[in-house]
Design a protein around this motif. Structure first.
Motif, PDB file in Angstrom:
ATOM      1  N   ARG A   1      -5.219  -0.741  -3.500  1.00 11.74           N
ATOM      2  CA  ARG A   1      -5.467   0.233  -4.565  1.00 11.74           C
ATOM      3  C   ARG A   1      -5.215   1.642  -4.041  1.00 11.74           C
ATOM      4  O   ARG A   1      -5.516   1.952  -2.878  1.00 11.74           O
ATOM      5  CB  ARG A   1      -6.903   0.114  -5.068  1.00 11.74           C
ATOM      6  CG  ARG A   1      -7.262   1.066  -6.208  1.00 11.74           C
ATOM      7  CD  ARG A   1      -8.547   0.621  -6.873  1.00 11.74           C
ATOM      8  NE  ARG A   1      -9.051   1.608  -7.818  1.00 11.74           N
ATOM      9  CZ  ARG A   1      -8.609   1.754  -9.060  1.00 11.74           C
ATOM     10  NH1 ARG A   1      -7.635   0.984  -9.494  1.00 11.74           N
ATOM     11  NH2 ARG A   1      -9.128   2.656  -9.867  1.00 11.74           N
TER      12      ARG A   1
ATOM     13  N   SER B   1      -3.105  -6.947  -7.527  1.00 12.53           N
ATOM     14  CA  SER B   1      -4.074  -8.035  -7.463  1.00 12.53           C
ATOM     15  C   SER B   1      -3.367  -9.383  -7.491  1.00 12.53           C
ATOM     16  O   SER B   1      -2.181  -9.481  -7.822  1.00 12.53           O
ATOM     17  CB  SER B   1      -5.075  -7.955  -8.616  1.00 12.53           C
ATOM     18  OG  SER B   1      -4.442  -8.302  -9.833  1.00 12.53           O
TER      19      SER B   1
ATOM     20  N   SER C   1      -4.346   6.193 -10.968  1.00 13.85           N
ATOM     21  CA  SER C   1      -4.664   5.155  -9.991  1.00 13.85           C
ATOM     22  C   SER C   1      -3.802   3.925 -10.234  1.00 13.85           C
ATOM     23  O   SER C   1      -3.478   3.595 -11.381  1.00 13.85           O
ATOM     24  CB  SER C   1      -6.147   4.771 -10.077  1.00 13.85           C
ATOM     25  OG  SER C   1      -6.965   5.879  -9.784  1.00 13.85           O
TER      26      SER C   1
ATOM     27  N   GLN D   1       0.797  -1.229   0.000  1.00 15.00           N
ATOM     28  CA  GLN D   1       0.000   0.000   0.000  1.00 15.00           C
ATOM     29  C   GLN D   1       0.832   1.283   0.000  1.00 15.00           C
ATOM     30  O   GLN D   1       0.549   2.198  -0.796  1.00 15.00           O
ATOM     31  CB  GLN D   1      -0.971   0.009   1.183  1.00 15.00           C
ATOM     32  CG  GLN D   1      -2.008   1.135   1.105  1.00 15.00           C
ATOM     33  CD  GLN D   1      -2.905   1.016  -0.116  1.00 15.00           C
ATOM     34  OE1 GLN D   1      -3.555  -0.003  -0.321  1.00 15.00           O
ATOM     35  NE2 GLN D   1      -2.937   2.057  -0.948  1.00 15.00           N
TER      36      GLN D   1
ATOM     37  N   TYR E   1      -8.559  -7.802  -6.384  1.00 11.22           N
ATOM     38  CA  TYR E   1      -7.805  -6.629  -5.978  1.00 11.22           C
ATOM     39  C   TYR E   1      -7.463  -6.718  -4.490  1.00 11.22           C
ATOM     40  O   TYR E   1      -8.347  -6.909  -3.649  1.00 11.22           O
ATOM     41  CB  TYR E   1      -8.611  -5.354  -6.239  1.00 11.22           C
ATOM     42  CG  TYR E   1      -8.608  -4.922  -7.685  1.00 11.22           C
ATOM     43  CD1 TYR E   1      -7.901  -3.798  -8.095  1.00 11.22           C
ATOM     44  CD2 TYR E   1      -9.305  -5.641  -8.650  1.00 11.22           C
ATOM     45  CE1 TYR E   1      -7.884  -3.399  -9.428  1.00 11.22           C
ATOM     46  CE2 TYR E   1      -9.293  -5.258  -9.986  1.00 11.22           C
ATOM     47  CZ  TYR E   1      -8.582  -4.134 -10.362  1.00 11.22           C
ATOM     48  OH  TYR E   1      -8.564  -3.747 -11.678  1.00 11.22           O
TER      49      TYR E   1
ATOM     50  N   SER F   1      -3.000  -0.294  -8.768  1.00  8.61           N
ATOM     51  CA  SER F   1      -3.614  -1.420  -8.066  1.00  8.61           C
ATOM     52  C   SER F   1      -2.662  -2.607  -8.013  1.00  8.61           C
ATOM     53  O   SER F   1      -1.761  -2.735  -8.846  1.00  8.61           O
ATOM     54  CB  SER F   1      -4.905  -1.863  -8.764  1.00  8.61           C
ATOM     55  OG  SER F   1      -5.809  -0.793  -8.928  1.00  8.61           O
TER      56      SER F   1
END
Length: 253
Positions: A118, A106, A102, A89, A115, A104
C-alpha cells in the motif's frame, strides 16, 4: 504426505484460532469472548491467551486481552519474503504520487482480500489499512476483480460462502446481483465500487497479470465520494491504473 492427525499439533491450531479472533472490530476480547468465537472451552481459551501474554504477543489488564505489535512478526516476515510486495511497492509509490490518491495491491484468500502492499496519500476510510489487512471480497473493487478472474462456478461458491450482511445502505446483498457485477467486471476489465464498503468511499480496481497472462493480484485506488458519480473514476484514474498494470505485466513472474 502430512495429512494424518498425528502429524498436526492441536494446541498450535487452537492458538492460531485464538489469534484470528482479534480484528479491527474486536481489538479487545475477554476469555469468554474468545471461547465463544472459537468454540473452545473457557479453560483452553484462557491458557492460549495467557500463553500469548507470557510470550509478549498480547497485553492483559485483568479483564481484556489485546494483541501487541509483536504479533506482526508472525505475518510480516512472510509477507516481506514474498516477491510480489517487493516488486509492486515502487510502482505503487509512483502511481500514488501521480494521481494524488492512496493505492493498494491485494490477493484473494478465501472470501476475503488480503492487502500485500500500500502507498498511502490520504486517509479516506475510517479504518486504517496496511499490509495484512483484510476486507470482504464480494463488496470491494479488488475483490470483484479477483473473483472475476475465477471460473464463474468458483466465484459463485465464494460469494455464497461470504457474509453478505450490508456494510452500508448501498451494499449489494443479493448473490445474483453480486454475480452480475462480477460478470460486468469480467467483461470490462475493471471494477467500480460506490460506497458499498463505507459511506463516502469509492474505488476502482484492475487485475494485475504476470508475464504468462495469469491474474496474480489486484490494484486499486480509493477516493472520497465528493463530486460526480462513480463513473468519474474511469476518466480520472483508470488510465494511470492501466499504465501501471501494463508495466507490471512485464515484470511479474
Amino acid at each position: 504426505m502430512l495429512n494424518k492427525p498425528t502429524d498436526t499439533i492441536a494446541s498450535l491450531a487452537k492458538g492460531l484460532r485464538v489469534i484470528e479472533c482479534f480484528g479491527a472490530d474486536s481489538p479487545k476480547l475477554t476469555i469468554t469472548d474468545v471461547a465463544r468465537r472459537t468454540g473452545l472451552d473457557k479453560a483452553t481459551a484462557r491458557r492460549c491467551l495467557l500463553t500469548l501474554h507470557h510470550e509478549g504477543y498480547a497485553d492483559y489488564d485483568g479483564k481484556f486481552f489485546t494483541l501487541t505489535p509483536r504479533i506482526l512478526r508472525l505475518g510480516m516476515g512472510a509477507l516481506a519474503a514474498l516477491p510480489l510486495p517487493q516488486l509492486v511497492q515502487p510502482w505503487l509509490d509512483q502511481l500514488s504520487e501521480q494521481i494524488g490518491q492512496s493505492t493498494s495491491v491485494s490477493i484473494l484468500d478465501g472470501t476475503e482480500i488480503v492487502y500485500l502492499a500500500r502507498a498511502a496519500q490520504r486517509r479516506v476510510m475510517s479504518i486504517g489499512l496496511m499490509p495484512g489487512s483484510r476486507l470482504p471480497a464480494h463488496c470491494t473493487s479488488m475483490g470483484r476483480v479477483l473473483l472475476a478472474a475465477l471460473p464463474e462456478a468458483e466465484a459463485r461458491d465464494i460469494v455464497l460462502r461470504s457474509d453478505l450482511a450490508p456494510r452500508t445502505a448501498l451494499s449489494l446483498t443479493d448473490p445474483e446481483e453480486i454475480m452480475a457485477e462480477i460478470a460486468r467486471t469480467r467483461a470490462r476489465g475493471y471494477a467500480l465500487i460506490d460506497q458499498e464498503v463505507e459511506l463516502g468511499l469509492r474505488s476502482i480496481a484492475v487485475p494485475l497479470l504476470n508475464t504468462r497472462g495469469a491474474v496474480v493480484a489486484a490494484l486499486n485506488t480509493g477516493v472520497a465520494a465528493v463530486d460526480g458519480g462513480a463513473e468519474t473514476l474511469e476518466t480520472r484514474y483508470l488510465p494511470a491504473l492501466s499504465r501501471t498494470q501494463a508495466g507490471l505485466r512485464r515484470v511479474l513472474p
